[in-house]
Design a protein around this motif. Structure first.
Motif, mmCIF file in Angstrom:
data_model
loop_
_atom_site.group_PDB
_atom_site.id
_atom_site.type_symbol
_atom_site.label_atom_id
_atom_site.label_comp_id
_atom_site.label_asym_id
_atom_site.label_seq_id
_atom_site.Cartn_x
_atom_site.Cartn_y
_atom_site.Cartn_z
ATOM 1 N N ILE A 8 0.818 -1.238 -0.053
ATOM 2 C CA ILE A 8 -0.015 0.010 -0.084
ATOM 3 C C ILE A 8 0.937 1.076 0.026
ATOM 4 O O ILE A 8 1.779 1.575 0.773
ATOM 5 C CB ILE A 8 -0.774 0.035 1.229
ATOM 6 N N ALA A 9 0.404 2.195 -0.858
ATOM 7 C CA ALA A 9 1.336 3.438 -0.935
ATOM 8 C C ALA A 9 0.401 4.418 -1.162
ATOM 9 O O ALA A 9 -0.683 4.299 -1.515
ATOM 10 C CB ALA A 9 2.231 3.360 -2.294
ATOM 11 N N TYR A 10 0.830 5.683 -0.293
ATOM 12 C CA TYR A 10 0.060 6.864 -0.388
ATOM 13 C C TYR A 10 -1.304 6.618 0.355
ATOM 14 O O TYR A 10 -2.372 7.338 0.206
ATOM 15 C CB TYR A 10 -0.388 7.503 -1.965
ATOM 16 N N LYS A 14 -4.881 1.568 -5.202
ATOM 17 C CA LYS A 14 -4.405 1.761 -6.421
ATOM 18 C C LYS A 14 -3.890 2.925 -6.863
ATOM 19 O O LYS A 14 -4.353 3.988 -6.284
ATOM 20 C CB LYS A 14 -5.748 1.798 -7.105
ATOM 21 N N LEU A 15 -2.722 2.706 -7.470
ATOM 22 C CA LEU A 15 -1.937 4.094 -7.921
ATOM 23 C C LEU A 15 -2.026 4.256 -9.491
ATOM 24 O O LEU A 15 -2.282 3.440 -10.199
ATOM 25 C CB LEU A 15 -0.441 3.914 -7.448
ATOM 26 N N ILE A 17 0.123 5.626 -12.607
ATOM 27 C CA ILE A 17 1.606 5.338 -13.131
ATOM 28 C C ILE A 17 2.510 6.596 -12.736
ATOM 29 O O ILE A 17 3.609 6.533 -12.223
ATOM 30 C CB ILE A 17 1.783 5.321 -14.704
ATOM 31 N N THR A 18 2.069 7.718 -12.706
ATOM 32 C CA THR A 18 2.692 9.050 -12.134
ATOM 33 C C THR A 18 2.924 8.775 -10.837
ATOM 34 O O THR A 18 4.126 8.770 -10.345
ATOM 35 C CB THR A 18 2.075 10.312 -12.430
ATOM 36 N N GLU A 19 2.099 8.370 -9.953
ATOM 37 C CA GLU A 19 2.221 8.144 -8.578
ATOM 38 C C GLU A 19 3.136 6.861 -8.120
ATOM 39 O O GLU A 19 4.072 7.130 -7.447
ATOM 40 C CB GLU A 19 0.918 7.752 -7.908
ATOM 41 N N TYR A 20 2.909 5.857 -9.036
ATOM 42 C CA TYR A 20 4.074 4.958 -8.753
ATOM 43 C C TYR A 20 5.318 5.363 -9.063
ATOM 44 O O TYR A 20 6.431 5.169 -8.326
ATOM 45 C CB TYR A 20 3.691 3.594 -9.858
ATOM 46 N N LEU A 21 5.574 6.076 -10.172
ATOM 47 C CA LEU A 21 7.068 6.310 -10.677
ATOM 48 C C LEU A 21 7.606 7.299 -9.335
ATOM 49 O O LEU A 21 8.806 7.314 -9.102
ATOM 50 C CB LEU A 21 7.001 7.074 -11.896
ATOM 51 N N GLU A 22 6.994 8.343 -9.020
ATOM 52 C CA GLU A 22 7.198 9.049 -7.883
ATOM 53 C C GLU A 22 7.558 8.637 -6.707
ATOM 54 O O GLU A 22 8.540 8.532 -5.879
ATOM 55 C CB GLU A 22 6.107 10.113 -7.608
#
Length: 196
Positions: A8-10, A14-15, A17-22
């Motif tokens: 889990i991030a943020y 679900k993220l 692609i921009t959130e994943y890369l950051e």
């Protein structure tokens, strides 16, 4: 590398692609990304690492100065067709490395991918991940190297544009990678692993 359950991030399941890369660019761990979910990558066994280093060292020596170059698991591969971002154990790129939006990080054009199988990932690597990898237009060979037994499965695109399998189970055999004009004995691949 082995894969754990989705992370889990943020505070989101679900993220984008921009959130994943950051997230990934600021993370101390590696994460595979697929359809909005993060999957934490974890370390691998001694045998897994020895096999990877044996193959990568031989490729680096053989391909030095040639148009195809090997990369280790720090090279992130992205497949726009299905959203996957992943870190293959070894990837080979022939010619210029093409990256997502020229970011110099997310390679799009591997010709060969090699995964060293771990008990927790072998079914994923053989099944769903291979299906996802087949969406890479430049991919010509996909090689799976078992880390628990002397067994290699080499899938390559034939002249009819179909994937065909060649298996190697005898330590006396020579693994051939035609797209690279490269071959390596299974004895060298498994050197130092207690499997031969």
């Amino acid at each position: 590398m082995e894969i754990r359950e989705p992370a889990i991030a943020y505070g989101k399941s679900k993220l984008t692609i921009t959130e994943y890369l950051e997230w990934e660019n600021n993370s101390l761990e590696k994460h595979e990304f697929y359809q909005g979910e993060l999957f934490t990558m974890q370390g691998a066994s001694v045998a897994h690492n020895k096999i990877t280093v044996n193959i990568l060292s031989a490729l680096a020596a053989e391909l030095r100065g040639k148009p195809c170059q090997p990369f280790n698991s720090d090279m992130r591969i992205h497949i726009p067709e299905n959203t996957l971002f992943t870190y293959p154990d070894i990837s080979m790129i022939c010619g210029e490395v093409i990256t997502l939006n020229d970011d110099d990080i997310n390679a799009l054009n591997p010709s060969v991918i090699i995964e060293v199988l771990s008990p927790s990932t072998k079914w994923y690597d053989r099944g769903e991940k291979f299906k996802l990898y087949r969406d890479i237009p430049t991919l010509k060979e996909y090689i799976l190297v078992d880390s628990l037994s002397v067994e290699i499965e080499s899938f390559r695109v034939n002249s009819s544009d179909h994937w065909e399998l060649e298996e190697y189970k005898d330590p006396g055999q020579i693994l051939k990678i035609p797209v690279l004009n490269f071959s390596l004995s299974l004895i060298e691949i498994y050197r130092g692993t207690k499997l031969i």
